[in-house]
Design an enzyme around this catalytic site. Structure first.
Site, PDB file in Angstrom:
ATOM      1  N   GLY A 232       0.932  -1.212   0.115  1.00 52.22           N
ATOM      2  CA  GLY A 232       0.167  -0.077   0.149  1.00 52.22           C
ATOM      3  C   GLY A 232       0.909   1.310   0.109  1.00 52.22           C
ATOM      4  N   THR A 233       1.953   1.346   0.808  1.00 47.29           N
ATOM      5  CA  THR A 233       2.498   2.476   0.927  1.00 47.29           C
ATOM      6  C   THR A 233       3.316   2.791  -0.609  1.00 47.29           C
ATOM      7  OG1 THR A 233       3.307   1.808   3.011  1.00 47.29           O
ATOM      8  CG2 THR A 233       4.831   3.332   1.992  1.00 47.29           C
TER       9      THR A 233
ATOM     10  N   ASN B  12      -8.552   3.763   7.905  1.00 42.17           N
ATOM     11  CA  ASN B  12      -7.678   2.707   8.669  1.00 42.17           C
ATOM     12  C   ASN B  12      -7.927   2.870  10.325  1.00 42.17           C
ATOM     13  OD1 ASN B  12      -6.057   4.963   7.924  1.00 42.17           O
ATOM     14  ND2 ASN B  12      -4.388   4.028   9.057  1.00 42.17           N
TER      15      ASN B  12
ATOM     16  N   GLN C 248      -7.683  -0.714   3.202  1.00 39.10           N
ATOM     17  CA  GLN C 248      -8.626  -1.370   4.398  1.00 39.10           C
ATOM     18  C   GLN C 248     -10.095  -1.947   3.946  1.00 39.10           C
ATOM     19  OE1 GLN C 248      -7.967  -1.676   7.585  1.00 39.10           O
ATOM     20  NE2 GLN C 248      -5.969  -0.766   7.583  1.00 39.10           N
TER      21      GLN C 248
ATOM     22  N   ALA D  61      -2.396  -6.779   0.079  1.00 44.05           N
ATOM     23  CA  ALA D  61      -2.629  -8.016   0.381  1.00 44.05           C
ATOM     24  C   ALA D  61      -2.725  -8.236   1.874  1.00 44.05           C
ATOM     25  CB  ALA D  61      -1.487  -9.224  -0.229  1.00 44.05           C
ATOM     26  N   HIS D  62      -1.657  -7.656   2.874  1.00 46.64           N
ATOM     27  CA  HIS D  62      -1.847  -8.142   4.242  1.00 46.64           C
ATOM     28  C   HIS D  62      -2.851  -7.815   5.020  1.00 46.64           C
ATOM     29  CE1 HIS D  62      -0.023  -4.722   6.381  1.00 46.64           C
ATOM     30  NE2 HIS D  62       0.247  -4.371   5.478  1.00 46.64           N
TER      31      HIS D  62
ATOM     32  N   THR E 268      12.156  -7.379 -10.414  1.00 45.20           N
ATOM     33  CA  THR E 268      11.737  -8.754 -10.327  1.00 45.20           C
ATOM     34  C   THR E 268      10.463  -8.873  -9.631  1.00 45.20           C
ATOM     35  OG1 THR E 268      13.904  -9.385 -10.821  1.00 45.20           O
ATOM     36  CG2 THR E 268      12.343 -11.190 -10.265  1.00 45.20           C
TER      37      THR E 268
ATOM     38  N   CYS F 144       1.245   2.591  13.088  1.00 42.97           N
ATOM     39  CA  CYS F 144       2.486   3.377  12.942  1.00 42.97           C
ATOM     40  C   CYS F 144       2.408   4.361  14.009  1.00 42.97           C
ATOM     41  CB  CYS F 144       2.470   3.972  11.469  1.00 42.97           C
ATOM     42  SG  CYS F 144       1.218   3.179  10.377  1.00 42.97           S
TER      43      CYS F 144
HETATM   44  C1  LIG Z   1      -5.293   2.826   4.701  1.00 40.07           C
HETATM   45  C2  LIG Z   1      -3.793   2.159   4.421  1.00 40.07           C
HETATM   46  N1  LIG Z   1      -3.006   2.574   3.415  1.00 40.07           N
HETATM   47  C3  LIG Z   1      -1.761   2.179   3.203  1.00 40.07           C
HETATM   48  C4  LIG Z   1      -1.218   1.293   4.176  1.00 40.07           C
HETATM   49  C5  LIG Z   1       0.175   0.598   4.036  1.00 40.07           C
HETATM   50  O1  LIG Z   1       0.212  -0.240   3.300  1.00 40.07           O
HETATM   51  P1  LIG Z   1       1.603  -1.238   3.478  1.00 40.07           P
HETATM   52  O2  LIG Z   1       1.638  -1.748   4.720  1.00 40.07           O
HETATM   53  O3  LIG Z   1       1.022  -2.388   2.528  1.00 40.07           O
HETATM   54  O4  LIG Z   1       2.433  -0.594   2.984  1.00 40.07           O
HETATM   55  C6  LIG Z   1      -2.148   0.890   5.293  1.00 40.07           C
HETATM   56  C7  LIG Z   1      -1.528  -0.050   6.142  1.00 40.07           C
HETATM   57  O5  LIG Z   1      -0.530  -0.526   6.496  1.00 40.07           O
HETATM   58  C8  LIG Z   1      -3.302   1.441   5.346  1.00 40.07           C
HETATM   59  O6  LIG Z   1      -4.174   0.770   6.400  1.00 40.07           O
END
Ligand SMILES: Cc1ncc(COP(=O)(O)O)c(C=O)c1O
Ligand code: FES
Lengths: 165, 386
Positions: free
Chosen positions: B71-72, B151, B179, B200-201, B237, B322
């Protein structure tokens, strides 16, 4: 993130509560984290006729470190003379707790501040001389508490805070 | 002691079926999808099949899916990629004050690069007002980015309405759906999406894999340069085991899980609000994620409550995972207009499909006990404990 000792004092804090006829009450707050701590002391005399902290209790709304440091500070202060208690540092508390995370060091300052305030309250109520550094600390602590109450507390909590005075 | 995990918004365990799907791609079918030999082509096949599954889920074309590390990265890529690629057309970006840090910090960085960012406020439920977006759009606006399912407090933004406004005004619309993905239906066509971040997580898949949907025709610069993977949009990759796991997680996500989570969430909310005095629900009462129950308990501090629940084996969170190492109250709760005290006294429970009804009941019982204890300790609480 916390040491065993912090977690121990946090899960099983000593000296929680109020002293109804306290000789001194110290109220402190940190306006960044919003944590608030009150310490009540009962002052007695030792065999040398010096003022000692005979009983001490606390109430804290705060993080685990704030609760653990309140508990440890009250444990350490109990039985100490007023002079000894005033010389307690946040380092003493943090060391006794096996250290605190860097962001949580201010929690131990809150505990020493609360103790200083309680002693200041006792000294002024009794008309006893207040050491200069204690007066200075009192000014800082008082303004920090006012700021905390204003910024952080809900009106209702502010009301509770006053009512219980 | 049984461990009760109620922090699924932070991350989820990997589902057994996902693990099984991934395993062959770690050892036997370890190939590089760019290789021409059969071992490589096997990986390529798995990659494209996964892409198809994910595209189907959101009604996109497979060529519109770019795999990323999560996501980041997807959010960074969407915002920076669109901003730089279109900087001759405009310099303005609109987002909200309740975004995930990876969106907010990408925007703050873009501000240092000559872009202008508007951070829109939200109402007391954490809901952004589509009209505010309409009004904030200027001739200079390039893109709008609004989080879909929040989130921290679980509020679901009206993306279709916002998307429609953006389409009419001719600005790109991006949503961070980490989310909400698989919990709330998303259709990139009907929701007028130009970009969509998923990972995915949060859905029982592995960590470190996600995707950015990029609508065909969107002008966007690559943000990670190299060997030209992912149609030259994201080199490196491909993480085949992760991607296969991601696709499997999407495939197994089902309506009944959502129904189950909603039920647990509602038990939690109903019991807490009725049995714990001075507790309030944060986030929108109706438009909220099926797994999120966030509360404030006046007179106590969230971290203390979290750690006391942890001693009973119950895992939850204060705001987002975080931000648990900073002292300041959550930016989301502050944007919703909460007082510091309410923000500091907030706790997020996010249920998952592997929870049981007993987990939830036990959690409320422990919560009642610990809230009571902490309020007894608190100088400003403890007046109204049951
Ligand atoms: C709304 C939202 N965006 C982005 C992220 C970041 O995703 P990632 O941990 O896969 O980088 C998260 C959770 O960590 C999230 O809850
Ligand atoms: S975080 Fe401020 S007193 Fe602990």
């Amino acid at each position: 993130m916390y040491s065993k000792e912090v977690m121990e004092h946090f899960s099983n804090p000593r000296n929680i509560g109020v002293i109804e006829d306290a000789d001194g009450i110290g109220k402190v707050g940190n306006f960044i984290c919003g944590d608030i701590m009150w310490i009540y002391i009962k002052v007695g005399k030792n065999e040398n006729r010096e003022d000692i902290i005979e009983d001490i209790k606390f109430k804290t709304m705060g993080c685990a470190a704030a609760i653990a440091t309140s508990s440890m500070a009250t444990e350490l202060a109990k039985g100490k003379t007023i002079v000894e208690a005033l010389n307690m540092t946040k380092q003493d508390i943090s060391d006794s707790l096996g250290g605190l995370p860097a962001v949580k060091l201010h929690c131990s300052l809150l505990a020493t501040d609360a103790l200083v305030e309680a002693i200041y309250d006792y000294l002024t109520k009794k008309g006893l001389p207040v050491p200069d550094d204690v007066s200075k600390k009192h000014e800082r602590i008082k303004s920090e508490l006012e700021k905390t109450e204003k910024i952080c507390l809900n009106p209702k909590a502010q009301e509770n805070s006053l009512k219980k005075d | 002691m049984k461990r009760i995990y109620l922090d699924h918004a932070a991350t989820t365990p990997v589902d057994d079926r996902v693990l099984k799907a991934m395993q062959p791609y770690l050892c036997e079918r370890f190939g590089n999808a760019s290789s021409i030999h059969r071992i490589g082509q096997e990986a390529k096949e798995a990659l494209e099949k996964s892409r198809q599954i994910i595209a189907d889920k959101i009604n996109a074309h497979p060529s519109e899916i770019v795999f990323t590390s999560g996501g980041t990265e997807s959010n960074n890529f969407a915002l920076k990629g669109v901003a730089f690629s279109n900087r001759d057309k405009g310099r303005h970006i609109i987002t909200t004050r309740v975004e995930h840090d990876c969106v907010l910090n990408s925007c703050r960085w873009l501000e240092t690069q000559g872009f202008k960012v508007t951070y829109l406020g939200v109402d007391e439920n954490g809901m952004v007002r589509p009209d505010d977006i309409r009004q904030a759009i200027t001739k200079d606006t390039l893109a709008v980015s609004v989080i879909h399912g929040n989130n921290e407090v679980g509020t679901i933004a009206p993306i279709r309405e916002i998307g429609k406004i953006c389409r009419e005004k001719g600005v790109y619309f991006h949503t961070d759906a980490c989310q909400s993905f698989t919990k709330v239906p998303i259709d990139v066509e009907k929701d007028y999406l130009d970009m969509l971040t998923i990972n995915a997580h949060k859905i029982y898949g592995p960590k470190g894999v996600g995707a950015l949907y990029i609508k065909k025709g969107t002008t966007i610069d690559a943000w990670q340069h190299g060997g030209g993977h992912e149609r030259n949009l994201r080199s490196g990759t491909e993480n085949i085991p992760g991607i296969v796991g991601f696709a499997k997680a999407v495939e197994i996500a089902c309506k009944s899980d959502v129904v189950q989570m909603t039920e647990f969430r509602d038990i939690l909310i109903t019991r807490v609000l009725s049995e714990i005095a001075d507790s309030s629900l944060r986030g929108h009462p109706a438009h909220r994620l099926c797994n999120n129950a966030t509360f404030s308990f006046s007179g106590i501090e969230g971290e203390s409550l979290l750690l006391r629940l942890d001693m009973h084996g119950i895992a939850c969170s204060t705001g987002s995972a975080c931000s648990s190492h900073t002292l300041e109250p959550s930016h989301v709760l502050m944007a919703m207009g909460l007082s510091h005290e309410d923000a500091h006294s907030s706790l997020r429970f996010s249920v998952g499909k592997e929870n049981t009804a007993e987990d939830i009941e036990h959690t409320v019982d422990m919560l009642k006990k610990e809230v009571g204890l902490l309020r007894k300790m608190s100088p400003v609480g403890g007046m109204d404990v049951q």
